[in-house]
Scaffold this motif. Structure first.
Motif, PDB file in Angstrom:
ATOM      1  N   ALA A 234      -8.423  54.175  23.260  1.00 50.55           N
ATOM      2  CA  ALA A 234      -8.240  55.608  22.985  1.00 50.55           C
ATOM      3  C   ALA A 234      -9.546  56.233  22.494  1.00 50.55           C
ATOM      4  O   ALA A 234      -9.869  57.381  22.831  1.00 50.55           O
ATOM      5  N   ALA A 235     -10.320  55.458  21.710  1.00 50.12           N
ATOM      6  CA  ALA A 235     -11.602  55.978  21.229  1.00 50.12           C
ATOM      7  C   ALA A 235     -12.520  56.286  22.413  1.00 50.12           C
ATOM      8  O   ALA A 235     -13.236  57.295  22.431  1.00 50.12           O
ATOM      9  N   VAL A 236     -12.468  55.417  23.423  1.00 51.84           N
ATOM     10  CA  VAL A 236     -13.306  55.594  24.613  1.00 51.84           C
ATOM     11  C   VAL A 236     -12.839  56.811  25.404  1.00 51.84           C
ATOM     12  O   VAL A 236     -13.636  57.610  25.907  1.00 51.84           O
ATOM     13  N   VAL A 237     -11.514  56.958  25.503  1.00 52.23           N
ATOM     14  CA  VAL A 237     -10.956  58.093  26.255  1.00 52.23           C
ATOM     15  C   VAL A 237     -11.337  59.408  25.570  1.00 52.23           C
ATOM     16  O   VAL A 237     -11.753  60.367  26.224  1.00 52.23           O
ATOM     17  N   CYS A 238     -11.231  59.447  24.256  1.00 54.76           N
ATOM     18  CA  CYS A 238     -11.563  60.685  23.545  1.00 54.76           C
ATOM     19  C   CYS A 238     -13.044  61.029  23.697  1.00 54.76           C
ATOM     20  O   CYS A 238     -13.404  62.190  23.854  1.00 54.76           O
ATOM     21  N   LEU A 239     -13.908  60.016  23.652  1.00 48.51           N
ATOM     22  CA  LEU A 239     -15.342  60.272  23.715  1.00 48.51           C
ATOM     23  C   LEU A 239     -15.808  60.580  25.131  1.00 48.51           C
ATOM     24  O   LEU A 239     -16.597  61.492  25.346  1.00 48.51           O
ATOM     25  N   LEU A 240     -15.326  59.825  26.111  1.00 49.78           N
ATOM     26  CA  LEU A 240     -15.902  59.885  27.463  1.00 49.78           C
ATOM     27  C   LEU A 240     -14.926  60.374  28.529  1.00 49.78           C
ATOM     28  O   LEU A 240     -15.329  60.567  29.671  1.00 49.78           O
ATOM     29  N   ASP A 241     -13.659  60.527  28.172  1.00 53.22           N
ATOM     30  CA  ASP A 241     -12.632  60.936  29.138  1.00 53.22           C
ATOM     31  C   ASP A 241     -12.584  60.009  30.345  1.00 53.22           C
ATOM     32  O   ASP A 241     -12.407  60.460  31.483  1.00 53.22           O
ATOM     33  N   LEU A 242     -12.764  58.731  30.117  1.00 53.99           N
ATOM     34  CA  LEU A 242     -12.645  57.763  31.216  1.00 53.99           C
ATOM     35  C   LEU A 242     -11.193  57.692  31.667  1.00 53.99           C
ATOM     36  O   LEU A 242     -10.283  57.801  30.856  1.00 53.99           O
ATOM     37  N   TRP A 269      -3.021  57.407  20.173  1.00 52.28           N
ATOM     38  CA  TRP A 269      -4.334  57.699  19.595  1.00 52.28           C
ATOM     39  C   TRP A 269      -5.237  58.575  20.459  1.00 52.28           C
ATOM     40  O   TRP A 269      -6.299  59.000  19.997  1.00 52.28           O
ATOM     41  N   ALA A 270      -4.881  58.807  21.698  1.00 50.41           N
ATOM     42  CA  ALA A 270      -5.642  59.768  22.502  1.00 50.41           C
ATOM     43  C   ALA A 270      -4.688  60.929  22.772  1.00 50.41           C
ATOM     44  O   ALA A 270      -3.480  60.778  22.633  1.00 50.41           O
ATOM     45  N   TYR A 271      -5.200  62.092  23.122  1.00 50.12           N
ATOM     46  CA  TYR A 271      -4.292  63.222  23.274  1.00 50.12           C
ATOM     47  C   TYR A 271      -4.394  63.804  24.691  1.00 50.12           C
ATOM     48  O   TYR A 271      -5.356  63.563  25.408  1.00 50.12           O
ATOM     49  N   GLY A 272      -3.373  64.535  25.026  1.00 51.02           N
ATOM     50  CA  GLY A 272      -3.421  65.291  26.277  1.00 51.02           C
ATOM     51  C   GLY A 272      -2.705  64.601  27.425  1.00 51.02           C
ATOM     52  O   GLY A 272      -2.319  63.450  27.352  1.00 51.02           O
ATOM     53  N   GLU A 273      -2.558  65.391  28.490  1.00 48.38           N
ATOM     54  CA  GLU A 273      -1.861  64.945  29.690  1.00 48.38           C
ATOM     55  C   GLU A 273      -2.574  63.791  30.371  1.00 48.38           C
ATOM     56  O   GLU A 273      -1.974  62.994  31.078  1.00 48.38           O
ATOM     57  N   VAL A 275      -3.623  61.048  29.567  1.00 50.78           N
ATOM     58  CA  VAL A 275      -3.254  59.661  29.279  1.00 50.78           C
ATOM     59  C   VAL A 275      -2.386  59.090  30.401  1.00 50.78           C
ATOM     60  O   VAL A 275      -2.504  57.925  30.762  1.00 50.78           O
ATOM     61  N   THR A 276      -1.546  59.924  30.979  1.00 44.73           N
ATOM     62  CA  THR A 276      -0.667  59.437  32.049  1.00 44.73           C
ATOM     63  C   THR A 276      -1.435  59.133  33.334  1.00 44.73           C
ATOM     64  O   THR A 276      -0.951  58.389  34.176  1.00 44.73           O
ATOM     65  N   SER A 277      -2.637  59.727  33.487  1.00 37.56           N
ATOM     66  CA  SER A 277      -3.382  59.495  34.734  1.00 37.56           C
ATOM     67  C   SER A 277      -4.377  58.337  34.609  1.00 37.56           C
ATOM     68  O   SER A 277      -5.143  58.063  35.518  1.00 37.56           O
ATOM     69  N   ILE A 278      -4.368  57.653  33.473  1.00 36.34           N
ATOM     70  CA  ILE A 278      -5.307  56.543  33.280  1.00 36.34           C
ATOM     71  C   ILE A 278      -4.859  55.330  34.096  1.00 36.34           C
ATOM     72  O   ILE A 278      -3.686  54.962  34.100  1.00 36.34           O
ATOM     73  N   ARG A 279      -5.824  54.754  34.798  1.00 31.86           N
ATOM     74  CA  ARG A 279      -5.537  53.583  35.630  1.00 31.86           C
ATOM     75  C   ARG A 279      -5.994  52.321  34.912  1.00 31.86           C
ATOM     76  O   ARG A 279      -7.118  52.250  34.412  1.00 31.86           O
ATOM     77  N   LEU A 280      -5.104  51.346  34.855  1.00 34.43           N
ATOM     78  CA  LEU A 280      -5.417  50.049  34.260  1.00 34.43           C
ATOM     79  C   LEU A 280      -5.330  49.026  35.380  1.00 34.43           C
ATOM     80  O   LEU A 280      -4.282  48.893  36.005  1.00 34.43           O
ATOM     81  N   ALA A 281      -6.440  48.337  35.653  1.00 28.52           N
ATOM     82  CA  ALA A 281      -6.444  47.423  36.798  1.00 28.52           C
ATOM     83  C   ALA A 281      -7.028  46.076  36.413  1.00 28.52           C
ATOM     84  O   ALA A 281      -7.875  45.985  35.525  1.00 28.52           O
ATOM     85  N   ARG A 282      -6.571  45.064  37.101  1.00 28.87           N
ATOM     86  CA  ARG A 282      -7.165  43.740  36.897  1.00 28.87           C
ATOM     87  C   ARG A 282      -8.389  43.589  37.782  1.00 28.87           C
ATOM     88  O   ARG A 282      -8.428  44.071  38.905  1.00 28.87           O
ATOM     89  N   ALA A 283      -9.393  42.867  37.280  1.00 27.13           N
ATOM     90  CA  ALA A 283     -10.604  42.608  38.051  1.00 27.13           C
ATOM     91  C   ALA A 283     -10.247  41.938  39.371  1.00 27.13           C
ATOM     92  O   ALA A 283      -9.272  41.192  39.445  1.00 27.13           O
ATOM     93  N   ALA A 284     -11.031  42.238  40.411  1.00 26.55           N
ATOM     94  CA  ALA A 284     -10.665  41.792  41.750  1.00 26.55           C
ATOM     95  C   ALA A 284     -11.623  40.765  42.344  1.00 26.55           C
ATOM     96  O   ALA A 284     -11.300  40.117  43.333  1.00 26.55           O
TER      97      ALA A 284
END
Ligand SMILES: [Zn+2]
Length: 312
Positions: A234-242, A269-273, A275-284
């Motif tokens: 969440a800290a990363v999302v707030c700072l960089l919007d990754l 811990w992060a705010y806003g819409e 968060v639902t568009s964040i992609r979590l992926a396993r290394a390929a």
């Protein structure tokens, strides 16, 4: 060999993996060279040089990148200290390889192995086509490689170290001198410790299998670990919007059972819409990520001849 063939070298604890990419980024060949039991670094470097020449088919390579574990002096192209590969301590790796390959030293790039692997995943693996990505490695510790605008972002040298973002100020002491860092809560080592404290088996694969199979203390533990991870991210999302996080390392195999917890932590811990568009992926790319990323490291003479090496 074609002019823009890139060679990547990934130095590991037992083996050096290397390979070549063509200008379109396709793998042209792979080799490996033994490190374990080799008494002198010169012999390892001779082996690497022979393998690079083989990959290049007799033509001098035009660009080589090396991913190396340990403390590096990027500007000098030197390994200051590599705890698991002490024969490399003090080795002028860039110049030694350049000499053996008859290359200008400016055509040899040296980078931390985890950063190189992160670049590989971001450019050719799970986050291919995306420009801004954090690759989180869940293993003995928690490592990170930050890619912004398609390139590794190092800051003054240590950017991307998500493992030392504090998640719990009352948490366990960390090797860095702080406490409650993400690494003390969500590395494979930390999860083992947390499981044993609850009277559960300390094997992370066993924990993940039990969590997948049924409700129970294993699922609750991995939900809590995932939530801690989410708080760190969440800290990363707030700072960089990754919006994209790639998980590498052995414990990343449990991403399916961690994901709900991670999303909960992010939402808390992060705010806003977003968060639902964040992609979590396993290394390929598996173990090829290291050499592929090393091959993709920028080299000043290839991209911007007038610019000096970035120093740490
Ligand atoms: Zn720490």
């Amino acid at each position: 060999m074609q002019a823009s063939l890139r060679v990547g070298i990934d130095v590991g604890g037992t083996t050096v993996k290397l390979g070549a990419l063509d200008p379109a980024g396709r793998t042209m060949g792979e080799r490996s060279v033994a490190v374990a039991g080799v008494p002198r670094v010169a012999l390892v470097l001779d082996g690497i040089a022979a393998a690079v020449r083989e990959l290049a088919g007799g033509t001098p390579a035009t660009g080589v990148g090396v991913g190396m574990p340990g403390l590096l002096d990027r500007a000098a192209g030197r390994v200051d200290e590599s705890p698991n590969l002490p024969i490399f301590n003090g080795c002028a790796l860039r110049d030694e390889l350049a000499r053996r390959l008859e290359l200008s030293p400016e055509l040899v790039a040296l980078e931390n192995d985890a950063n190189a692997a992160a670049l590989g995943e971001a450019r050719q693996g799970a986050a291919r086509g995306e420009r801004d990505v954090l690759v989180v490695t869940l293993g003995t510790g928690v490592g990170g490689g930050l890619i912004l605008g398609g390139e590794l972002f190092l800051g003054a040298g240590l950017a991307g170290e998500i493992g030392h973002v504090m998640v719990d100020p009352e948490g366990p002491p960390c090797g860095c001198g702080s406490r409650g860092c993400l690494e003390t809560l969500a590395s494979a080592t930390a999860v083992r410790r947390r499981a044993l404290a609850l009277g559960l088996p300390g094997d992370v694969e066993q924990l993940a299998a039990a969590a997948r199979a049924a409700e129970g203390p294993e699922r609750a533990l991995l939900a809590a670990v995932g939530r801690d991870l989410g708080h760190g991210l969440a800290a990363v999302v707030c700072l960089l919007d990754l919006r994209t996080f790639v998980f590498a390392g052995g414990f990343a195999a449990a991403l399916d059972v961690l994901e709900a917890g991670i999303r909960r932590g992010l939402t808390e811990w992060a705010y806003g819409e977003r968060v639902t568009s964040i992609r979590l992926a396993r290394a390929a790319l598996g173990s090829a990520a290291g050499w592929i990323g090393a091959a993709l490291l920028p080299r000043p003479l290839m991209s911007a001849p007038h610019r000096p090496h970035r120093s740490t």
